[in-house]
Scaffold this motif. Structure first.
Motif, PDB file in Angstrom:
ATOM      1  N   LEU A 259     108.626  66.112 -30.283  1.00 62.83           N
ATOM      2  CA  LEU A 259     107.817  64.983 -30.726  1.00 62.83           C
ATOM      3  C   LEU A 259     107.072  65.293 -32.014  1.00 62.83           C
ATOM      4  N   GLY A 260     107.059  64.304 -32.911  1.00 59.46           N
ATOM      5  CA  GLY A 260     106.310  64.422 -34.149  1.00 59.46           C
ATOM      6  C   GLY A 260     107.134  64.995 -35.284  1.00 59.46           C
ATOM      7  N   PRO A 261     106.540  65.079 -36.480  1.00 58.53           N
ATOM      8  CA  PRO A 261     107.265  65.535 -37.670  1.00 58.53           C
ATOM      9  C   PRO A 261     107.366  67.057 -37.740  1.00 58.53           C
ATOM     10  N   VAL A 262     107.908  67.659 -36.692  1.00 60.71           N
ATOM     11  CA  VAL A 262     108.059  69.115 -36.632  1.00 60.71           C
ATOM     12  C   VAL A 262     109.469  69.485 -37.065  1.00 60.71           C
ATOM     13  N   THR A 263     109.663  70.748 -37.385  1.00 55.37           N
ATOM     14  CA  THR A 263     110.974  71.240 -37.800  1.00 55.37           C
ATOM     15  C   THR A 263     111.467  72.276 -36.797  1.00 55.37           C
ATOM     16  N   ILE A 264     112.692  72.086 -36.333  1.00 56.49           N
ATOM     17  CA  ILE A 264     113.369  73.058 -35.469  1.00 56.49           C
ATOM     18  C   ILE A 264     114.331  73.833 -36.348  1.00 56.49           C
ATOM     19  N   GLY A 265     114.090  75.124 -36.512  1.00 58.28           N
ATOM     20  CA  GLY A 265     114.896  75.933 -37.418  1.00 58.28           C
ATOM     21  C   GLY A 265     116.331  76.104 -36.962  1.00 58.28           C
ATOM     22  N   ASP A 266     117.190  76.474 -37.898  1.00 57.48           N
ATOM     23  CA  ASP A 266     118.607  76.699 -37.608  1.00 57.48           C
ATOM     24  C   ASP A 266     118.781  77.665 -36.431  1.00 57.48           C
ATOM     25  N   ASP A 267     119.792  77.396 -35.611  1.00 66.60           N
ATOM     26  CA  ASP A 267     120.211  78.294 -34.518  1.00 66.60           C
ATOM     27  C   ASP A 267     119.179  78.449 -33.413  1.00 66.60           C
ATOM     28  N   ALA A 268     118.173  77.585 -33.379  1.00 72.33           N
ATOM     29  CA  ALA A 268     117.198  77.637 -32.286  1.00 72.33           C
ATOM     30  C   ALA A 268     117.784  77.013 -31.028  1.00 72.33           C
ATOM     31  N   ILE A 269     117.244  77.400 -29.887  1.00 72.68           N
ATOM     32  CA  ILE A 269     117.643  76.828 -28.603  1.00 72.68           C
ATOM     33  C   ILE A 269     116.391  76.283 -27.919  1.00 72.68           C
ATOM     34  N   ILE A 270     116.413  74.997 -27.601  1.00 69.98           N
ATOM     35  CA  ILE A 270     115.320  74.354 -26.884  1.00 69.98           C
ATOM     36  C   ILE A 270     115.785  74.173 -25.443  1.00 69.98           C
ATOM     37  N   GLY A 271     115.112  74.819 -24.511  1.00 74.96           N
ATOM     38  CA  GLY A 271     115.552  74.793 -23.122  1.00 74.96           C
ATOM     39  C   GLY A 271     115.310  73.461 -22.449  1.00 74.96           C
ATOM     40  N   ALA A 272     115.981  73.267 -21.328  1.00 73.72           N
ATOM     41  CA  ALA A 272     115.822  72.043 -20.541  1.00 73.72           C
ATOM     42  C   ALA A 272     114.367  71.848 -20.145  1.00 73.72           C
ATOM     43  N   GLN A 273     113.906  70.611 -20.199  1.00 79.22           N
ATOM     44  CA  GLN A 273     112.560  70.201 -19.787  1.00 79.22           C
ATOM     45  C   GLN A 273     111.461  70.633 -20.755  1.00 79.22           C
ATOM     46  N   ALA A 274     111.804  71.298 -21.850  1.00 77.03           N
ATOM     47  CA  ALA A 274     110.775  71.789 -22.768  1.00 77.03           C
ATOM     48  C   ALA A 274     110.120  70.631 -23.519  1.00 77.03           C
ATOM     49  N   LEU A 275     108.826  70.778 -23.790  1.00 80.01           N
ATOM     50  CA  LEU A 275     108.083  69.840 -24.623  1.00 80.01           C
ATOM     51  C   LEU A 275     107.681  70.575 -25.888  1.00 80.01           C
ATOM     52  N   VAL A 276     108.180  70.101 -27.030  1.00 74.33           N
ATOM     53  CA  VAL A 276     107.949  70.772 -28.310  1.00 74.33           C
ATOM     54  C   VAL A 276     107.145  69.845 -29.215  1.00 74.33           C
ATOM     55  N   THR A 277     105.990  70.312 -29.669  1.00 75.76           N
ATOM     56  CA  THR A 277     105.153  69.520 -30.577  1.00 75.76           C
ATOM     57  C   THR A 277     104.719  70.339 -31.788  1.00 75.76           C
ATOM     58  N   SER A 278     105.330  71.513 -31.987  1.00 72.30           N
ATOM     59  CA  SER A 278     104.997  72.353 -33.139  1.00 72.30           C
ATOM     60  C   SER A 278     106.277  72.972 -33.696  1.00 72.30           C
ATOM     61  N   GLU A 279     106.162  73.595 -34.841  1.00 74.87           N
ATOM     62  CA  GLU A 279     107.331  74.164 -35.521  1.00 74.87           C
ATOM     63  C   GLU A 279     108.009  75.235 -34.656  1.00 74.87           C
ATOM     64  N   VAL A 280     109.329  75.275 -34.749  1.00 74.20           N
ATOM     65  CA  VAL A 280     110.108  76.296 -34.038  1.00 74.20           C
ATOM     66  C   VAL A 280     110.900  77.083 -35.080  1.00 74.20           C
ATOM     67  N   PRO A 281     110.627  78.375 -35.253  1.00 75.05           N
ATOM     68  CA  PRO A 281     111.325  79.164 -36.276  1.00 75.05           C
ATOM     69  C   PRO A 281     112.833  79.270 -35.997  1.00 75.05           C
ATOM     70  N   ALA A 282     113.590  79.510 -37.043  1.00 78.69           N
ATOM     71  CA  ALA A 282     115.034  79.681 -36.908  1.00 78.69           C
ATOM     72  C   ALA A 282     115.345  80.804 -35.929  1.00 78.69           C
ATOM     73  N   GLY A 283     116.355  80.571 -35.098  1.00 81.61           N
ATOM     74  CA  GLY A 283     116.791  81.591 -34.155  1.00 81.61           C
ATOM     75  C   GLY A 283     115.924  81.755 -32.921  1.00 81.61           C
ATOM     76  N   SER A 284     114.885  80.936 -32.777  1.00 77.45           N
ATOM     77  CA  SER A 284     113.972  81.069 -31.637  1.00 77.45           C
ATOM     78  C   SER A 284     114.537  80.410 -30.389  1.00 77.45           C
ATOM     79  N   ARG A 285     113.960  80.792 -29.258  1.00 82.44           N
ATOM     80  CA  ARG A 285     114.258  80.135 -27.982  1.00 82.44           C
ATOM     81  C   ARG A 285     112.963  79.606 -27.398  1.00 82.44           C
ATOM     82  N   VAL A 286     112.998  78.358 -26.952  1.00 77.13           N
ATOM     83  CA  VAL A 286     111.823  77.727 -26.351  1.00 77.13           C
ATOM     84  C   VAL A 286     112.181  77.378 -24.914  1.00 77.13           C
TER      85      VAL A 286
END
Length: 201
Positions: A145-172
């Motif tokens: 949600l919101g104007p955040v950036t998800i970096g290349d090759d990141a993985i956002i897991g099931a059910q995750a709520l993301v409201t901030s930047e996620v660096p490239a290659g990260s896992r949430v």
């Protein structure tokens, strides 16, 4: 004419990526029946109309695709090449979202805004939705949600709520459910209480 050729080439890639990433699909003909493909293709036709100012026609196409597939992609969103929407049901992608190449999105994913109470205060034309980099995987029922950036090759897991930047290659990861065990005596007591409650009602 070159724009049409590019569109057809992109659509062929969309078919190929369904065969590549969905183990239940073995041929291109079978991939044509993939439930999310019509929504993606409709978006690829609606987006140029939206950019040229034909907003009503673009929204009509988007709404038709949503009715048929359950996938809502605003015609103002930018979609990269070889985007794979698996299953598709309940996916929502907002107007100013930008999705890179080779992204995988599972069902019930929301790429949305924070809310009108925040967005109404933003300057006109400012981005309200996420930017998703190349080769990102977003698991089922995740919300970005919101104007955040998800970096290349990141993985956002099931059910995750993301409201901030996620660096490239990260896992949430969202919190994982842990099983709990009731003893037989506890389970029996709970059953007796339930029965007593029904009788007294």
């Amino acid at each position: 004419m070159s724009e049409l050729r590019n569109l057809l080439h992109t659509m062929r890639q969309d078919v190929g990526v369904v065969v590549e990433r969905d183990p239940s699909v073995s041929t291109g003909w079978e991939a044509l029946l993939h439930p999310a493909l019509p929504a993606l293709w409709t978006h690829r036709m609606a987006a140029p109309l939206h950019r040229r100012g034909h907003r009503i026609l673009a929204k009509l196409l988007s709404n038709a695709a949503r009715t048929i597939t359950g996938v809502e992609i605003h015609p103002g969103a930018t979609m990269g090449r070889r985007v794979f929407i698996d299953h598709g049901a309940g996916v929502v992608i907002g107007e100013t979202a930008v999705i890179g190449d080779d992204v995988t999105i599972f069902h019930q994913v929301t790429l949305g805004a924070v809310g009108w109470w925040t967005d109404n205060d933003r300057p006109s034309g400012q981005r309200r939705h996420p930017v998703v980099g190349d080769r990102v995987v977003i698991g089922c029922n995740a919300s970005v949600l919101g104007p955040v950036t998800i970096g290349d090759d990141a993985i956002i897991g099931a059910q995750a709520l993301v409201t901030s930047e996620v660096p490239a290659g990260s896992r949430v990861h969202a919190p994982v459910a842990t099983p709990s065990h009731l003893s037989l005596s506890t389970a029996g007591a709970a059953k007796r209480i339930s029965v007593a409650a029904v009788k007294s009602a």
